[in-house]
Design an enzyme around this catalytic site. Structure first.
Site, PDB file in Angstrom:
ATOM      1  N   HIS A   1      16.529 -66.362  53.387  1.00 34.12           N
ATOM      2  CA  HIS A   1      16.120 -66.552  54.523  1.00 34.12           C
ATOM      3  C   HIS A   1      15.729 -68.328  55.068  1.00 34.12           C
ATOM      4  O   HIS A   1      15.268 -68.598  55.961  1.00 34.12           O
ATOM      5  CB  HIS A   1      14.811 -66.226  54.972  1.00 34.12           C
TER       6      HIS A   1
ATOM      7  N   ASP B   1      17.435 -62.232  49.083  1.00 29.93           N
ATOM      8  CA  ASP B   1      16.824 -63.063  49.651  1.00 29.93           C
ATOM      9  C   ASP B   1      17.525 -64.348  48.720  1.00 29.93           C
ATOM     10  O   ASP B   1      16.932 -65.737  48.754  1.00 29.93           O
ATOM     11  CB  ASP B   1      15.167 -63.300  49.776  1.00 29.93           C
TER      12      ASP B   1
ATOM     13  N   SER C   1       9.682 -72.348  50.434  1.00 28.78           N
ATOM     14  CA  SER C   1      11.021 -71.278  49.973  1.00 28.78           C
ATOM     15  C   SER C   1      12.191 -71.935  49.830  1.00 28.78           C
ATOM     16  O   SER C   1      13.060 -72.839  49.676  1.00 28.78           O
ATOM     17  CB  SER C   1      11.006 -70.427  51.407  1.00 28.78           C
TER      18      SER C   1
END
Length: 511
Positions: free
Chosen positions: A141, A171, A252
């Site tokens: 992402h 992910d 992230s």
């Protein structure tokens, strides 16, 4: 008298209880953490131990791990076209780090992101250098929708990165920059981590570069439903490491490390009602992340093995209750995964499993819930054999199952083996006559199952958009699409219509 009183005066022994501090800071997409050995539970005095922790030793361990980790964690800037920004990518950003209840001004932030100038990144996250020649692991992402990815090292040196591959199901993404002699982190065996173990999260939250936060492993094997519900993963694998090290937007793709500075996870998400840290961060375990990047590097695609079972998570009381109500059964909630059926070409069915069996172990690894099953099978490849332990009518049985891919194959594949629809990341249904009349079209197919980060997604196509022509040729079925692009190399031109009837012509290079 005074001397007597002095002799009677008690000596006070003051015990010092040490604590650990956590420092939090955040950017727009990364997340990092560190975890270590237990040397700080002892003191230099021989034959002496404290019930509390030794503050100095903890500090030394954190400093060592931070010095090892920070140079290997990078900032990733995601540049994308305005069309892509308006598509699902920003919604995905909001899901991973936004306010699920609509507060916190995230809608306004998204509107600003939609208007981002071309020379400004649409989003930023973190990544971890995993080899001295420039391979970098991050989240899917973080890189989703990008037409350019810029990597900035901790020393501020910047590079344009090549996206090697992504896997929405975990992910995870793999990037490459052209450089040598880079600092990097080694993968640790994430199966060996313990709940309560100290870890560090290192990333670039909220624009604050090279931020280190400390915490503990709060839980293992967490499934939080983030990838399947809005991450657009067709077959999500969720068995996250949960930590209370402070993680925020921008973390992230960053590192979760032990106190030796070894990589035990890739920070991916937080659970929050505000979009910011509330004590619950989640990282992809290093063992799974390493398998994914090894697949991408070696084969160009992820090799995913499947048991071929449809299942019910018995640990989920609500799911069991709903299943009982819908099927008029009286299953009891508990540990294990209940087999409700089988897919086509099921290796499990061929090995003798039946509907109603309860899977309790994979290769002697206890299966208490679906997250355990997802992790134990998701880390293997087609053709791998696993020992499946299950109960049937109260009796324990074990069968050897050969895992298969979704098409029933038992061998690995490369990009060259993929079908056209797999390469471009979408499937297509014929456009019915009513839609053709409404839109004034003579041809068209409806896009469905558009994969996150795929070539079709990159040019702004989402589910239910209508593709009229490919390379100037009308298409009316999936076979037409495959015929036009089969063995084709070069630039692909796609004419399509969005939900509002607006026409676009975009293109990509055939992978």
């Amino acid at each position: 008298m005074k001397s007597t009183l002095k002799k009677l005066l008690p000596f006070a022994v003051v015990g010092v209880v040490s604590g650990a501090t956590t420092v939090g800071a955040i950017q727009y997409f990364g997340h990092n953490s560190n975890n270590g050995d237990q040397s700080y539970f002892t003191t230099s005095a021989p034959n002496t131990t404290f019930a509390g922790m030794n503050t100095g030793a903890v500090g030394d361990d954190f400093v060592k791990a931070a010095k090892t980790t920070v140079p290997a964690v990078v900032t990733i800037k995601n540049y994308q076209s305005r069309t892509a920004s308006r598509a699902s990518e920003q919604d995905l950003f909001d899901f991973f780090f936004g306010d699920p209840f609509g507060g916190g001004g995230r809608g306004q932030q998204r509107q600003k992101q939609q208007q981002t100038p071309d020379n400004m990144p649409s989003g930023m996250g973190s990544g971890v250098i995993i080899s001295p020649d420039g391979y970098i692991i991050s989240n899917n992402h973080v890189v989703a929708g990008a037409n350019k990815l810029e990597v900035v090292l901790s020393n501020k040196k910047a590079y344009i990165a090549t996206l090697i591959g992504t896997d929405p199901n975990t992910d995870i993404s793999l990037l490459k920059i052209e450089e040598k002699g880079l600092p990097y982190l080694n993968f640790a065996n994430s199966d060996n981590i313990d709940v309560g173990q100290w870890v560090l999260a290192v990333g670039n939250p909220l624009g604050l570069n090279s931020t280190v936060t400390a915490g503990i492993v709060s839980a293992k094997g967490r499934g939080i439903g983030i990838l399947g519900s809005q991450g657009k993963a067709a077959n999500p694998i969720e068995s996250f490491i949960q930590t209370d090290a402070a993680i925020n937007p921008g973390n992230s793709g960053g590192a979760l490390v032990n106190t030796n500075g070894e990589l035990i996870g890739i920070n991916s998400a937080i659970q929050s009602t505000t979009g910011y840290y509330q004590g619950y961060g989640f990282a992809v375990p290093a063992n799974l992340a390493r398998k994914i990047v090894e697949d991408i590097k070696k084969f160009g695609i992820v090799q995913r093995g499947f048991l071929g079972v449809q299942s019910l998570d018995l640990s989920n009381d609500q799911q069991v209750l709903m299943y009982n109500k819908q099927n008029k059964t009286d299953l009891k909630a508990g540990a294990g995964v209940y087999v409700t059926g089988f897919g086509e070409n099921s290796g499990a069915e061929d090995a003798g499993l039946k509907k109603g069996d309860i899977i309790t172990k994979i290769d002697n690894y206890a299966i208490t819930d679906f997250a355990d099953l997802s992790m134990s099978i998701g880390s293997k490849r087609p053709g791998d054999k696993v020992q499946v332990t299950y109960t049937r009518n109260g009796k324990e049985n074990t069968s050897t199952v050969t895992l298969r891919d979704q098409k029933g194959g038992t061998s690995t594949r490369t990009k060259a083996d993929l079908s056209v629809t797999e390469k471009i990341g979408a499937e297509f249904d014929p456009l019915n006559e009513r839609f053709k009349t409404e839109y004034g079209l003579n041809s068209g197919v409806v896009a469905k199952n558009v994969a996150e980060g795929s070539e079709m997604a990159k040019i702004g196509i989402v589910d239910n958009y209508i593709i009229i022509e490919i390379n100037g040729k009308p298409v009316n079925s999936q076979k037409d699409v495959e015929k036009v692009l089969d063995k084709y190399q070069g630039n692909v031109q796609v004419k399509f219509v969005d939900d509002y009837g607006r026409n676009y012509t975009k293109g990509f290079k055939m992978p």
